[in-house]
Motif scaffolding. Structure first.
Motif, short mmCIF file in Angstrom:
data_model
loop_
_atom_site.label_atom_id
_atom_site.label_comp_id
_atom_site.label_asym_id
_atom_site.label_seq_id
_atom_site.Cartn_x
_atom_site.Cartn_y
_atom_site.Cartn_z
N SER A 76 0.86 -1.18 0.00
CA SER A 76 0.00 0.00 0.00
C SER A 76 0.90 1.23 0.00
O SER A 76 1.96 1.22 0.61
CB SER A 76 -0.88 -0.05 1.25
OG SER A 76 -1.10 1.23 1.76
N PRO A 77 0.49 2.31 -0.68
CA PRO A 77 1.35 3.51 -0.73
C PRO A 77 1.32 4.33 0.55
O PRO A 77 1.90 5.41 0.61
CB PRO A 77 0.75 4.30 -1.90
CG PRO A 77 -0.69 3.89 -1.92
CD PRO A 77 -0.74 2.47 -1.45
N ILE A 78 0.63 3.84 1.57
CA ILE A 78 0.52 4.63 2.81
C ILE A 78 1.63 4.21 3.77
O ILE A 78 1.69 3.06 4.21
CB ILE A 78 -0.87 4.45 3.43
CG1 ILE A 78 -1.86 5.15 2.51
CG2 ILE A 78 -0.93 5.04 4.83
CD1 ILE A 78 -3.27 5.00 2.84
N GLY A 79 2.54 5.15 4.04
CA GLY A 79 3.66 4.88 4.94
C GLY A 79 3.85 6.03 5.91
O GLY A 79 3.02 6.94 6.00
N ASP A 85 3.06 14.01 6.69
CA ASP A 85 2.48 15.10 5.89
C ASP A 85 1.07 15.43 6.37
O ASP A 85 0.70 16.61 6.44
CB ASP A 85 2.43 14.71 4.40
CG ASP A 85 3.78 14.91 3.73
OD1 ASP A 85 4.66 15.51 4.37
OD2 ASP A 85 3.97 14.46 2.58
N CYS A 86 0.29 14.40 6.68
CA CYS A 86 -1.08 14.63 7.16
C CYS A 86 -1.07 15.41 8.47
O CYS A 86 -1.86 16.33 8.67
CB CYS A 86 -1.80 13.29 7.39
SG CYS A 86 -2.28 12.45 5.88
N LEU A 87 -0.14 15.05 9.36
CA LEU A 87 -0.05 15.74 10.66
C LEU A 87 0.36 17.20 10.45
O LEU A 87 -0.21 18.11 11.05
CB LEU A 87 0.95 15.02 11.56
CG LEU A 87 1.14 15.60 12.96
CD1 LEU A 87 -0.16 15.60 13.75
CD2 LEU A 87 2.20 14.83 13.74
N PHE A 201 -3.51 13.52 -2.44
CA PHE A 201 -3.38 12.12 -2.02
C PHE A 201 -4.71 11.41 -1.92
O PHE A 201 -4.76 10.21 -1.64
CB PHE A 201 -2.67 12.04 -0.67
CG PHE A 201 -1.25 12.51 -0.73
CD1 PHE A 201 -0.23 11.67 -1.17
CD2 PHE A 201 -0.92 13.82 -0.37
CE1 PHE A 201 1.07 12.12 -1.24
CE2 PHE A 201 0.39 14.27 -0.45
CZ PHE A 201 1.40 13.41 -0.88
N VAL A 202 -5.81 12.14 -2.14
CA VAL A 202 -7.14 11.53 -1.97
C VAL A 202 -7.31 10.33 -2.89
O VAL A 202 -7.82 9.28 -2.48
CB VAL A 202 -8.25 12.58 -2.20
CG1 VAL A 202 -9.62 11.92 -2.30
CG2 VAL A 202 -8.25 13.59 -1.05
N GLU A 203 -6.83 10.47 -4.13
CA GLU A 203 -6.98 9.38 -5.10
C GLU A 203 -6.19 8.14 -4.66
O GLU A 203 -6.69 7.01 -4.70
CB GLU A 203 -6.49 9.84 -6.47
CG GLU A 203 -7.25 9.16 -7.61
CD GLU A 203 -6.94 9.81 -8.95
OE1 GLU A 203 -6.48 9.08 -9.81
OE2 GLU A 203 -7.12 11.04 -9.08
N ILE A 204 -4.96 8.37 -4.20
CA ILE A 204 -4.12 7.26 -3.72
C ILE A 204 -4.80 6.56 -2.55
O ILE A 204 -4.91 5.34 -2.50
CB ILE A 204 -2.73 7.78 -3.26
CG1 ILE A 204 -1.98 8.41 -4.43
CG2 ILE A 204 -1.90 6.68 -2.62
CD1 ILE A 204 -0.68 9.09 -4.06
N ALA A 205 -5.28 7.39 -1.60
CA ALA A 205 -5.87 6.84 -0.38
C ALA A 205 -7.15 6.08 -0.65
O ALA A 205 -7.43 5.06 -0.02
CB ALA A 205 -6.12 7.96 0.62
N SER A 206 -7.95 6.55 -1.61
CA SER A 206 -9.24 5.89 -1.85
C SER A 206 -9.05 4.49 -2.43
O SER A 206 -9.90 3.61 -2.25
CB SER A 206 -10.13 6.74 -2.75
OG SER A 206 -9.45 6.97 -3.97
N SER A 207 -7.91 4.27 -3.12
CA SER A 207 -7.69 2.94 -3.69
C SER A 207 -6.92 2.03 -2.73
O SER A 207 -6.81 0.82 -2.95
CB SER A 207 -6.91 3.05 -5.00
OG SER A 207 -5.64 3.63 -4.73
#
Length: 315
Positions: A76-79, A85-87, A201-207
């Motif tokens: 998954s691209p979430i690391g 970055d979100c914080l 990043f919304v597109e990355i996160a939704s998948s």
């Protein structure tokens, strides 16, 4: 030379690596080992499901008898970097501006009293400023964030007690719901949509899929006979996996979603440094084994059989 490589490395990448090592660096012998296998060895296991939470991505790889089951690897691209970055964006939206370390100095004007003096570096690039802010945001994340026991929702975390954090320039900020919301992105990637300024990043996160779903998908792609063993030895590795309460939350979610007969056990070294460097530790254990000396891919074998022989010597 023992090289650790991602579980997802292709045949071409491995052959190119071997060619470079032998031709350019004249190394006498080489072995390519998969990250997940080394993490498994570091905890003394030959079979396990390795959940590797790195900076740029999260990879889940099943290891059986010291070999990665390639068809069941999930990533998954979430690391950690995305969480940082979100914080950062979430704090900025609340009016907290993090000053990079280079942009000020603190002077003690009397005992215990500090004065902050702004420094001007006009030629500093935007990317370096952002990098400096990320270093601080990453430390905030590591110090105050913890995975929530249940899926995050705004209403139940809105009046959570605040946790103070002192920034390098001396100002103290209070962090509330964000300390639970940010880690929960690992379990529920769609939360990225609720953070201001994270539109790219919304597109990355939704998948992307959450950690428990990825783990179960990965186990289900493995042979039926080894599934129970994988459920009972799930290993956490990498810097992001050192987050407080992550182990407990992952175990709880997996117990809820796994088959009744499975005995779920998530294992993690108590020491955050060991989790972060588990690949290196596994590599040092493997290379120090007497029986390992016969498995090297030597320069003479490379010259005799060609570069494609690396696939046979380092499966």
């Amino acid at each position: 030379m023992l090289l650790a490589e991602p579980s997802s490395n292709s045949q071409q990448q491995r052959e190119r690596t071997a060619e470079l090592i032998f031709e350019k660096y004249n190394v006498p012998a080489l072995f390519l080992a998969k990250n997940a296998v080394l993490t498994s060895f570091a905890s003394g296991r030959a079979t396990s499901l390795v959940v590797d939470g790195g900076g740029g991505s999260t990879t889940i790889a099943p290891v059986h008898d010291g070999y990665v089951l390639q068809k069941a690897v999930a990533s998954s691209p979430i690391g950690g970097e995305l969480l940082t970055d979100c914080l950062l964006k979430s704090l900025e939206s609340k009016g907290v501006m993090i000053k990079p370390r280079y942009s000020f100095k603190r002077k003690e004007i009397q005992l215990g009293v500090f004065q902050t003096v702004d420094l001007d570096f006009p030629s500093t690039t935007e990317s370096y400023r952002l990098y400096s802010q990320r270093v601080i945001a990453s430390d905030i994340k590591e110090c105050v964030c913890r995975a929530p026991d249940t899926p995050y929702d705004e209403s139940s975390y809105s009046n959570i007690p605040m946790t103070p954090y002192e920034l390098p320039d001396g100002q103290t900020i209070e962090i509330g719901a964000d300390r639970f919301k940010i880690p929960d992105i690992l379990f529920n990637p769609s939360l990225v949509q609720t953070i201001p300024g994270m539109d790219n990043f919304v597109e990355i996160a939704s998948s992307a899929r959450g950690l428990p779903q990825m783990a179960i998908e990965s186990i289900n792609k493995c042979d039926v006979d080894i599934r129970r063993e994988l459920f009972s030895s799930i290993l956490l590795a990498g810097g992001t996996a050192s987050m407080q309460q992550l182990k407990e939350r992952l175990e709880k979610d997996l117990v809820e979603e796994s088959p009744q007969a499975a005995r779920v056990k998530v294992l993690a070294s108590g020491n955050a440094t060991e989790r972060r460097f588990s690949v290196w530790i596994g590599g040092s254990i493997l290379a120090s084994l007497g029986s390992f000396q016969q498995t090297w891919f030597s320069k003479s074998e490379y010259e005799e059989h060609g570069v494609s022989y690396v696939q046979r010597k380092c499966p």
